[in-house]
Design an enzyme around this catalytic site. Structure first.
Site, short mmCIF file in Angstrom:
data_model
loop_
_atom_site.label_atom_id
_atom_site.label_comp_id
_atom_site.label_asym_id
_atom_site.label_seq_id
_atom_site.Cartn_x
_atom_site.Cartn_y
_atom_site.Cartn_z
N LYS A 186 0.92 -1.26 -0.19
CA LYS A 186 0.07 0.16 -0.07
C LYS A 186 0.80 1.21 -0.04
CE LYS A 186 -4.09 1.94 0.27
NZ LYS A 186 -5.01 2.10 -0.72
N ASP A 219 -5.39 -3.07 -2.51
CA ASP A 219 -6.95 -2.85 -2.88
C ASP A 219 -7.14 -3.35 -4.43
OD1 ASP A 219 -5.20 -0.63 -3.01
OD2 ASP A 219 -6.78 0.80 -2.90
N ASP A 243 -2.90 -12.10 5.01
CA ASP A 243 -3.77 -12.61 5.98
C ASP A 243 -5.17 -12.94 5.27
OD1 ASP A 243 -5.15 -14.13 7.77
OD2 ASP A 243 -4.87 -12.32 9.52
N ASP A 247 -7.30 -15.51 2.54
CA ASP A 247 -8.60 -16.10 2.55
C ASP A 247 -9.67 -15.95 1.40
OD1 ASP A 247 -8.38 -16.83 5.21
OD2 ASP A 247 -9.87 -15.88 6.24
#
Ligand code: NAD
Length: 353
Positions: A186, A219, A243, A247
């Site tokens: 980021k 993002d 993390d 998922d």
């Protein structure tokens, strides 16, 4: 070969899938003349209940003496108060720190037969074969925390050596694959990300000039993982972004229950666990999908014991059993009769034999 494996069943479906994992390890050991000894220990909520400690001293010493560690999952509603002084996740963080496993490796491959189980349209899944490499022992999860009545803070810190060593793991994996590395950060907002990006550029130029390096904001990466997942080869990223993205990536495969993971450090003693949690909603019902755990056992054979042939045999047995239409409830179609955790593991063991 002979090996000592610490087995940490933990909570919820952890014990159910761990049994499937050790049964498969026993079957492959018998087939190839290896001897695996298992030392079962407490972790997480089970550790809190029995020893008032999510990472008891016996667990720590058993892991230190072992050649590899197999973990089920930790956590559950009975220990879910985030303000409780002792929580199951502390056991997991302490375990990772004790083993010094800084690189979490999560392969995401889509079996054609399971394309319908994914919420993503089948045409988007064509050719998806990704490895996500997540930094596991640094960043905001391990930084200093403060809390007052009116504010709270979590410090995010990365050191040069932490970024360099995770990049080397990811770049070496990319070298053996399609040679593409996507570093996710980021950098438009976070100083740690700008530092991560600078170290990435210099390390890759100096040590892996042939790898095609791409930088992507987290993002955008979250969007592209759904929109064009086949674009990715190896993704490397910091702890918290990894993390979340892992998922998300797991849903490409249709179920959390399908995917394995390996956590590696400098030594050969790695930590192997399915990517899912303790699934309290299905715990004790005998219906959990053991494939993520069995795939993790295969990664153990490959990365900690150098048994690549045996690892590939297990992975191909999982694929053949799924191709034969044997499915647990989480991946079953409307016309399938789902099998139990034990039946799935037994079918994989039969296939191995
Ligand atoms: P989860 O992964 O446990 O479950 C999410 C959903 O996926 C549930 O509907 C569950 O039934 C399903 N699922 C997961 N694994 C499955 C399997 N093998 N077969 C079939 N279905 C499966 O995530 P959650 O519900 O967010 O968390 C539950 C608990 O697990 C929480 O206490 C959380 O803190 C903990 N957790 C632990 C770990 C870990 O030990 N590494 C990781 C994530 C979450």
């Amino acid at each position: 070969m002979e090996a000592l494996i610490t087995v940490l069943p933990g909570d919820g479906i952890g014990p159910e899938v761990c049994k499937a994992g050790t049964d498969v390890l026993c079957a492959i050991a018998a087939k190839h003349g290896h001897r695996f000894e298992f030392s079962e220990q407490l972790i997480g909520g089970a550790g809190i209940d029995e020893a008032q400690d999510p990472f008891p001293a016996n667990t720590r010493s058993s892991c230190a003496e072992s050649d590899a560690v197999l973990l089920g999952a930790v956590g559950g509603p009975q220990w879910s108060d985030p303000n409780a002084p002792i929580r199951p996740e502390q056991g997991l963080l302490a375990l990772r720190a004790a083993l010094e496993v800084f690189a979490n490796i999560r392969p995401v491959q889509i079996l054609d037969e399971l394309a319908d189980a994914s919420p993503i349209k089948a045409d988007r899944l064509d050719g998806v074969d990704i490895i996500v490499v997540r930094e596991l022992t640094g960043g905001i999860y391990f930084g200093e925390k403060t809390r007052t009545e009116d504010s709270a803070s979590d410090l995010c810190v990365y050191h040069r050596h932490e970024v360099e060593r995770i990049l080397r793991v990811a770049a070496n994996l990319a070298n053996d694959r399609r040679g593409q590395l996507c570093s996710v950060d980021k950098a438009n907002v976070l100083e740690t990300s700008r530092f991560w990006r600078d170290v990435t550029v210099t390390t890759m130029a100096a040590e892996f000039p042939d790898i095609k390096l791409e930088h992507m904001l987290v993002d955008a990466a979250a969007m592209h993982l759904i929109n064009r997942p086949a674009h990715f080869d190896v993704i490397v990223t910091e702890n918290m972004f990894g993390d979340i993205l892992t998922d998300e990536a797991s849903m490409l495969a249709g179920s959390m229950g399908m995917l394995p993971s390996a956590s590696l450090g400098e030594s050969t003693c790695g930590l192997y666990e399915p990517i899912h949690g303790s699934a309290p909603d299905i715990a004790g019902k005998g219906i959990a999908n053991p494939c993520g755990m069995i795939g993790s056992a295969a990664l153990m054979l490959r990365h900690s014991f150098g048994l690549d042939v045996e690892a590939t045999e297990i992975e191909s047995a999982i694929r053949k059993v799924i191709s034969a239409g044997i499915r647990t409830a989480d991946i079953a179609g409307a016309d399938d009769s789902p099998v139990s955790t034990t039946e799935m593991a037994d079918a994989i063991i039969q296939q191995l034999r």
